[in-house]
Design an enzyme around this catalytic site. Structure first.
Site, PDB file in Angstrom:
ATOM      1  N   LYS A   1      -6.359  -1.948  -0.612  1.00 27.69           N
ATOM      2  CA  LYS A   1      -7.342  -1.576   0.255  1.00 27.69           C
ATOM      3  C   LYS A   1      -7.870  -2.862   0.776  1.00 27.69           C
ATOM      4  O   LYS A   1      -7.830  -3.261   1.932  1.00 27.69           O
ATOM      5  CB  LYS A   1      -8.352  -0.451   0.150  1.00 27.69           C
ATOM      6  CG  LYS A   1      -8.026   0.598  -0.102  1.00 27.69           C
ATOM      7  CD  LYS A   1      -7.976   1.414   1.325  1.00 27.69           C
ATOM      8  CE  LYS A   1      -7.348   2.907   1.056  1.00 27.69           C
ATOM      9  NZ  LYS A   1      -7.145   3.498   2.473  1.00 27.69           N
TER      10      LYS A   1
ATOM     11  N   ARG B   1      -8.892  10.739  -8.182  1.00 27.48           N
ATOM     12  CA  ARG B   1      -7.786  11.612  -7.143  1.00 27.48           C
ATOM     13  C   ARG B   1      -7.048  10.635  -6.432  1.00 27.48           C
ATOM     14  O   ARG B   1      -7.235  10.405  -5.363  1.00 27.48           O
ATOM     15  CB  ARG B   1      -8.947  12.437  -6.424  1.00 27.48           C
ATOM     16  CG  ARG B   1      -7.998  13.375  -5.375  1.00 27.48           C
ATOM     17  CD  ARG B   1      -8.492  13.868  -4.187  1.00 27.48           C
ATOM     18  NE  ARG B   1      -8.911  12.830  -3.361  1.00 27.48           N
ATOM     19  CZ  ARG B   1      -7.973  12.373  -2.457  1.00 27.48           C
ATOM     20  NH1 ARG B   1      -6.776  13.100  -2.297  1.00 27.48           N
ATOM     21  NH2 ARG B   1      -8.448  11.502  -1.725  1.00 27.48           N
TER      22      ARG B   1
ATOM     23  N   ASP C   1     -13.254   6.487   2.958  1.00 29.98           N
ATOM     24  CA  ASP C   1     -11.985   6.538   3.713  1.00 29.98           C
ATOM     25  C   ASP C   1     -11.316   7.561   3.681  1.00 29.98           C
ATOM     26  O   ASP C   1     -10.845   8.072   4.664  1.00 29.98           O
ATOM     27  CB  ASP C   1     -11.400   5.231   3.115  1.00 29.98           C
ATOM     28  CG  ASP C   1     -10.161   4.931   4.135  1.00 29.98           C
ATOM     29  OD1 ASP C   1     -10.549   4.866   5.336  1.00 29.98           O
ATOM     30  OD2 ASP C   1      -9.037   4.655   3.863  1.00 29.98           O
ATOM     31  N   ASP C   2     -11.292   8.107   2.565  1.00 23.84           N
ATOM     32  CA  ASP C   2     -10.787   9.477   2.590  1.00 23.84           C
ATOM     33  C   ASP C   2     -11.199  10.663   3.486  1.00 23.84           C
ATOM     34  O   ASP C   2     -10.457  11.502   3.987  1.00 23.84           O
ATOM     35  CB  ASP C   2     -10.629  10.122   1.138  1.00 23.84           C
ATOM     36  CG  ASP C   2      -9.998   8.951   0.185  1.00 23.84           C
ATOM     37  OD1 ASP C   2      -8.890   8.760   0.416  1.00 23.84           O
ATOM     38  OD2 ASP C   2     -10.892   8.550  -0.636  1.00 23.84           O
TER      39      ASP C   2
ATOM     40  N   ASN D   1      -0.043  12.161   1.041  1.00 25.08           N
ATOM     41  CA  ASN D   1       0.645  10.866   0.627  1.00 25.08           C
ATOM     42  C   ASN D   1       0.770  11.170  -0.919  1.00 25.08           C
ATOM     43  O   ASN D   1       0.181  12.095  -1.590  1.00 25.08           O
ATOM     44  CB  ASN D   1      -0.237   9.593   0.913  1.00 25.08           C
ATOM     45  CG  ASN D   1      -0.379   9.205   2.352  1.00 25.08           C
ATOM     46  OD1 ASN D   1       0.745   9.049   2.871  1.00 25.08           O
ATOM     47  ND2 ASN D   1      -1.495   8.968   2.625  1.00 25.08           N
TER      48      ASN D   1
ATOM     49  N   GLU E   1     -13.522   5.201  -2.600  1.00 27.41           N
ATOM     50  CA  GLU E   1     -11.837   5.630  -2.300  1.00 27.41           C
ATOM     51  C   GLU E   1     -11.563   6.533  -3.489  1.00 27.41           C
ATOM     52  O   GLU E   1     -11.737   6.131  -4.785  1.00 27.41           O
ATOM     53  CB  GLU E   1     -11.057   4.311  -2.605  1.00 27.41           C
ATOM     54  CG  GLU E   1     -10.846   3.359  -1.187  1.00 27.41           C
ATOM     55  CD  GLU E   1     -10.095   4.058  -0.349  1.00 27.41           C
ATOM     56  OE1 GLU E   1      -9.299   5.159  -0.626  1.00 27.41           O
ATOM     57  OE2 GLU E   1     -10.369   4.019   0.932  1.00 27.41           O
ATOM     58  N   ASP E   2     -10.783   7.525  -3.113  1.00 31.65           N
ATOM     59  CA  ASP E   2      -9.888   8.406  -4.066  1.00 31.65           C
ATOM     60  C   ASP E   2     -10.774   8.820  -5.156  1.00 31.65           C
ATOM     61  O   ASP E   2     -10.530   8.940  -6.378  1.00 31.65           O
ATOM     62  CB  ASP E   2      -9.022   7.656  -4.790  1.00 31.65           C
ATOM     63  CG  ASP E   2      -7.619   7.558  -3.759  1.00 31.65           C
ATOM     64  OD1 ASP E   2      -7.941   8.139  -2.489  1.00 31.65           O
ATOM     65  OD2 ASP E   2      -6.829   6.715  -3.997  1.00 31.65           O
TER      66      ASP E   2
ATOM     67  N   ASN F   1      -2.147   6.475   9.523  1.00 30.61           N
ATOM     68  CA  ASN F   1      -2.181   5.465   8.374  1.00 30.61           C
ATOM     69  C   ASN F   1      -3.802   5.060   8.481  1.00 30.61           C
ATOM     70  O   ASN F   1      -4.211   4.484   9.729  1.00 30.61           O
ATOM     71  CB  ASN F   1      -1.218   4.247   8.260  1.00 30.61           C
ATOM     72  CG  ASN F   1      -1.572   3.625   7.058  1.00 30.61           C
ATOM     73  OD1 ASN F   1      -2.581   3.464   6.461  1.00 30.61           O
ATOM     74  ND2 ASN F   1      -0.385   3.227   6.457  1.00 30.61           N
TER      75      ASN F   1
ATOM     76  N   TYR G   1       0.829  -1.205   0.092  1.00 33.17           N
ATOM     77  CA  TYR G   1      -0.115  -0.048  -0.124  1.00 33.17           C
ATOM     78  C   TYR G   1       0.753   1.342   0.143  1.00 33.17           C
ATOM     79  O   TYR G   1       1.660   1.192  -0.652  1.00 33.17           O
ATOM     80  CB  TYR G   1      -0.967  -0.096   1.003  1.00 33.17           C
ATOM     81  CG  TYR G   1      -2.036   0.871   0.743  1.00 33.17           C
ATOM     82  CD1 TYR G   1      -2.953   0.595  -0.196  1.00 33.17           C
ATOM     83  CD2 TYR G   1      -2.486   1.979   1.468  1.00 33.17           C
ATOM     84  CE1 TYR G   1      -3.955   1.452  -0.562  1.00 33.17           C
ATOM     85  CE2 TYR G   1      -3.395   2.850   1.132  1.00 33.17           C
ATOM     86  CZ  TYR G   1      -4.132   2.619  -0.016  1.00 33.17           C
ATOM     87  OH  TYR G   1      -5.232   3.404  -0.450  1.00 33.17           O
TER      88      TYR G   1
END
Length: 568
Positions: A187, A169, A282-283, A424, A259-260, A468, A116
Site C-alpha cells: 500500500k 483478514r 481503506d477496506d 479479491n 488495513e485488513d 481498485n 499489489y
C-alpha cells in the site's frame, strides 16, 4: 558526500522547523551502493565516481536511468510466474528506491498487479519464505509497554502516513498473522508511486497478536508469534498503546490507515479513534469511495440519478456496509432526504440471506441499518427477482457466487445491468468479466476488484474496469497530508468519489469503462487530493494556512520525483 535534501517542495514536510537543512550527508563508496535511498547503480557519472570513491566498484559503463528502466522491464517480462516478478520488484526497492518508483510509475498498468492485488496475496501467504530483509515495524505482544521506544527505533523521523494491519483478514485469504506485512508495504509503495508521498515519510506496521491459522503456526518458516490470536482486553490495550504512542511520537497530523482488520475490530477501531486521530480504513472507506465513483460514472451510461436506482449487495461485511452507507449518504445529500430514507434503496444479502427487519435482533450492529421490512429470502437469485435491483455489487469474498442464473436475471430486469464483482484476489471474484458480458449478451456495465483482460463478444471488445482502491487512497492521503488535516470526515470521501468520477472521459465510456485508465493515475490523484484538501479547508479541519490558490497545481508540486539527482 552531500546531496540536496528534498525531491520536491513537499518532500518531506518538517513542521515547526526554524532552519531549512539544505544538505544531507550520506555514505560514500561501497556503502553508497548499498544505500537504497541514494544508490544510482550504473547511472553514477564519471565525476561522481571520482568524488565518491566508486572507482572500481562499478563496471566502466555509465547508463542513464531511462535505460536502466528499459533493462529492468525487459528482465521482469522474462519471468512467467507473478510471484517471481513480485520478488524481483521487492529486491529492486531494497537496492535502488528511485529506480523502483521510476519503473512503477512509468509502467503502472503492467506492474500494479505485480506489486499489489492480486500477486501480493500469494506473497503474504509465502512471506516467511520469500522475505530477505524485513521492511517496516513489527509490533508484537512482546513489545507491550514499550511501543513508543519501538517507534523511535525507526530511522526516519518525519513520518506522515502509517499503514497498519493485524493480519487477520488479508484480502480474501483470511488470517495470515504477521505475514500480512506485505499489505502495508505494498500500500505504501502505491502511496508514493500513485500519490507522490515521499517514501521516507511512509511507515508500514504490523501488529502481531498471534494467528489462528494452523498452517502458519505449523510452518517452520513462519515469522510471527506462534500462539493463538489474542482478543478482548489484551488486544484492545496493545492497539490503544500503539495509537497513543503514534500520536505522541509523530503529532496530530499523522495519518493512520487501517488495513485488513477483521470486521468486528475494523468498525470498532474506526469508530473509537475517528474523533481523536487522523484515521482512515481503506477496506471500509476507500472501497466505498471508489465504488461510489464507479456508480456515479456509470449513470452517464444508464441514465437517471443515484436515487433512481436500486442496489443489491452480496456481502455485508466492512466493504459492503461501507459502500452502502456512502451511497446512501450521497443520495441523502443530493435529494435532501433523511439518511434513513436513502438507505431504503439499498438491500444487503449475507450468508443467511436477505437482511430484513425480522432478523434485526441477531444482527451485528453494522448490519442493523440495512434491515428493511420484507419477507425473508434465502438465496441471491430470489432476492434479485424480488428486489429487481439495477445495480448488483459483490463484496462476499466468495468466488463464482454471481451464477449464470443470477446474471441472466439481472439482464432480464435491466437493459444495462451494472454488475460489480469486487472481491479479491481474482480467484474470489463473484464472476469473471467474460461471464458478465456473455451472460448479459454484451449489455453489462462491469467492473471488478481484481484485473481482468478485455473480452471479445460477437465482434465487440469490452474493457472491464477495475474498482481498485488504488484510485482513491493515494490521492486521498496526499490531500490530507498537504492540507495538514487533523480528522477524516465523510464529506471528504464524497469529494474524492466525485473527483474520480469526473476523470472518466467520453472515450473511456465508449469502451464501457466506468474508471479512467491507470496511466493517468498521478493526474487523477492530484485532482482527488485537491478536492479532498478543499473540503478539509471548508470544514475548518486543515492546518496548513493559508490555503493555496490552485490546489491541483499545489498537489502536483508536492509529489515525490523519482528521477536521479546529481551529487556534488
Amino acid at each position: 558526500m552531500e546531496t540536496p535534501l528534498k525531491d520536491s517542495v513537499f518532500d518531506c514536510y518538517v513542521d515547526d522547523q526554524g532552519v531549512t537543512p539544505w544538505t544531507l550527508s550520506v555514505a560514500s563508496g561501497y556503502n553508497l551502493l548499498r544505500d537504497p535511498h541514494h544508490n544510482k547503480g550504473l547511472a553514477f557519472t564519471e565525476k561522481e565516481r571520482d568524488a565518491h570513491y566508486l572507482r572500481g566498484l562499478l563496471p566502466p559503463t555509465v547508463i542513464p536511468q531511462d535505460l536502466q528502466v528499459k533493462k529492468l522491464l525487459n528482465n521482469l517480462r522474462q519471468y512467467q510466474v507473478p510471484l517471481q516478478k513480485y520478488m524481483a520488484m521487492m529486491d529492486l526497492q531494497e537496492s535502488n528506491e528511485k529506480l523502483f518508483y521510476k519503473l512503477l510509475i512509468e509502467h503502472v498498468e503492467e506492474l500494479l498487479p505485480v506489486v499489489y492485488t492480486p500477486t501480493v496475496g500469494e506473497a503474504c501467504q509465502k512471506y516467511g519464505s520469500i522475505v530477505k530483509r524485513p521492511q517496516g515495524l513489527y509490533i508484537s505482544l512482546k513489545e507491550k509497554g514499550k511501543i513508543l521506544e519501538v517507534l523511535r527505533n525507526w530511522p526516519e523521523r518525519n513520518i506522515q502516513v502509517i499503514v497498519v494491519t493485524d493480519g487477520e483478514r488479508i484480502l480474501g485469504l483470511g488470517d495470515l498473522g504477521c505475514q500480512g506485512m506485505g499489505i502495508p508495504v505494498g500500500k505504501l509503495s502505491l502511496y508514493t508511486a500513485l500519490g507522490g508521498v515521499c517514501p521516507s515519510a511512509c511507515l508500514p506496521v504490523t501488529i502481531d497478536v498471534g494467528t489462528n491459522n494452523e498452517r502458519m503456526l505449523n510452518d517452520e518458516f513462519y515469522i510471527g508469534l506462534r500462539q493463538k490470536r489474542a482478543t478482548g482486553q489484551e488486544y484492545t490495550e496493545l492497539v490503544h498503546e500503539f495509537m497513543v504512542a503514534v500520536k505522541q511520537n509523530y503529532g496530530e497530523k499523522i495519518l493512520i490507515q487501517f488495513e485488513d482488520f477483521a470486521n468486528h475490530n475494523a468498525f470498532d477501531l474506526l469508530e473509537k479513534y475517528s474523533n481523536t486521530h487522523l484515521v482512515f480504513n481503506d477496506d471500509i472507506q476507500g472501497t466505498a469511495s471508489v465504488v461510489l465513483a464507479g456508480v456515479v460514472a456509470a449513470l452517464k451510461l444508464v441514465g437517471g440519478t443515484l436515487a433512481d436506482h436500486t442496489f443489491l449487495f452480496l456481502g455485508a461485511g466492512e466493504a459492503g456496509t461501507g459502500i452502502a452507507e456512502l451511497i446512501a449518504l450521497e443520495i441523502s445529500k443530493k435529494t435532501s432526504t433523511a439518511l434513513e430514507d436513502a438507505r431504503k434503496k439499498i438491500w444487503l444479502v449475507d450468508s443467511k440471506g436477505l437482511i430484513v427487519s425480522s432478523r434485526k435482533e441477531s444482527l451485528q450492529h453494522f448490519k442493523k441499518p440495512w434491515a428493511h421490512e420484507h419477507e425473508p429470502i434465502k438465496d441471491l437469485i430470489d432476492a434479485v427477482k424480488d428486489i429487481k435491483p439495477t445495480v448488483l455489487i459483490g463484496t462476499s469474498g466468495v468466488g463464482r457466487t454471481f451464477t449464470k442464473d443470477v446474471v441472466e436475471a439481472m439482464a432480464a430486469i435491466n437493459e444495462k445491468p451494472i454488475i460489480l464483482a469486487l472481491s479479491n484476489p481474482t480467484s474470489q471474484s463473484e464472476c469473471t468479466a467474460e461471464e458478465a458480458y456473455t451472460w448479459t449478451e454484451g449489455r453489462a456495465i462491469f467492473a471488478s476488484g481484481s484485473p481482468f483482460d478485455p473480452v471479445e463478444y460477437e465482434g465487440n471488445v469490452f474493457v472491464p474496469g477495475q474498482a481498485n482502491n488504488a484510485y482513491i487512497f493515494p490521492g486521498f492521503g496526499l490531500g490530507l497530508i498537504m492540507s495538514g488535516t487533523i480528522r477524516v470526515r465523510d464529506d471528504m470521501l464524497l469529494a474524492a468519489s466525485e473527483a474520480l468520477a469526473a476523470q472518466v472521459t467520453q472515450e473511456n465510456f465508449d469502451k464501457g469503462l466506468i474508471y479512467p485508465p491507470f496511466t493517468n493515475i498521478r493526474k487523477i490523484s492530484a485532482n482527488i487530493a485537491a478536492k479532498v484538501a478543499a473540503k478539509a479547508y471548508e470544514l475548518g479541519l486543515a492546518t496548513r494556512l493559508p490555503q493555496p490558490e490552485d490546489l491541483v497545481n499545489h498537489a502536483e508540486s508536492c509529489m515525490y520525483n523519482p528521477s536521479y539527482q546529481n551529487y556534488r
